[in-house]
Write a protein that holds these residues in place. Structure first.
Motif, PDB file in Angstrom:
ATOM      1  N   LEU A  85       1.144  -1.150   0.148  1.00 19.18           N
ATOM      2  CA  LEU A  85       0.189   0.421  -0.113  1.00 19.18           C
ATOM      3  C   LEU A  85       0.835   1.213   0.022  1.00 19.18           C
ATOM      4  O   LEU A  85       1.885   1.344   0.908  1.00 19.18           O
ATOM      5  N   THR A  86      -0.014   2.237  -0.805  1.00 16.00           N
ATOM      6  CA  THR A  86       0.587   3.470  -0.516  1.00 16.00           C
ATOM      7  C   THR A  86      -0.111   4.316  -0.278  1.00 16.00           C
ATOM      8  O   THR A  86      -1.086   4.310   0.082  1.00 16.00           O
ATOM      9  N   LYS A  91      -1.060   4.371   5.681  1.00 17.90           N
ATOM     10  CA  LYS A  91      -1.270   5.626   7.108  1.00 17.90           C
ATOM     11  C   LYS A  91      -2.104   4.742   7.869  1.00 17.90           C
ATOM     12  O   LYS A  91      -2.346   4.716   9.084  1.00 17.90           O
ATOM     13  N   ASN A  92      -3.427   4.256   7.072  1.00 24.08           N
ATOM     14  CA  ASN A  92      -5.152   4.151   7.554  1.00 24.08           C
ATOM     15  C   ASN A  92      -5.241   3.003   8.059  1.00 24.08           C
ATOM     16  O   ASN A  92      -5.823   1.854   8.162  1.00 24.08           O
TER      17      ASN A  92
END
Length: 101
Positions: A85-86, A91-92
């Motif tokens: 993921l990016t 982050k979440n």
């Protein structure tokens, strides 16, 4: 005291010499080295998966030369769903949620 100083100096120099992997580059070539342009060998890292867990008097009285148990080594694998993921999704990321929604 003098021997201690020589031992410490030797350790300091030897750690500095063996810390670098790109020994074939010198000067500007070393400074401007681009690691993404060169293929490097992967290093496998192993972990012991089955260890004997002793505590207290059993650990104190354990004789290492009488240990007949077989240790199994398992390579540690890096990478997960999160590493793909990016941005805000990275982050979440919540590992306790199993479904991708």
């Amino acid at each position: 005291m003098k021997n201690l100083a020589f031992v410490l100096l030797f350790m300091f120099v030897s750690f500095g010499v063996f810390a670098q992997k790109r020994g074939d580059f010198k000067g500007p070539a070393y400074k401007n080295y681009k690691p993404w342009l060169h293929k490097s060998e992967t290093t496998l890292v192993y972990s012991v998966s089955k260890k004997e867990q002793l505590t207290g008097p059993a650990y104190k009285n354990k004789k290492p030369w009488q240990n007949k148990s077989q240790k199994t080594y398992v390579p540690i694998v890096f990478g997960s769903e999160r590493s793909k993921l990016t941005g805000p999704a990275y982050k979440n990321y919540k590992p306790w949620r199993k479904s991708k929604a």
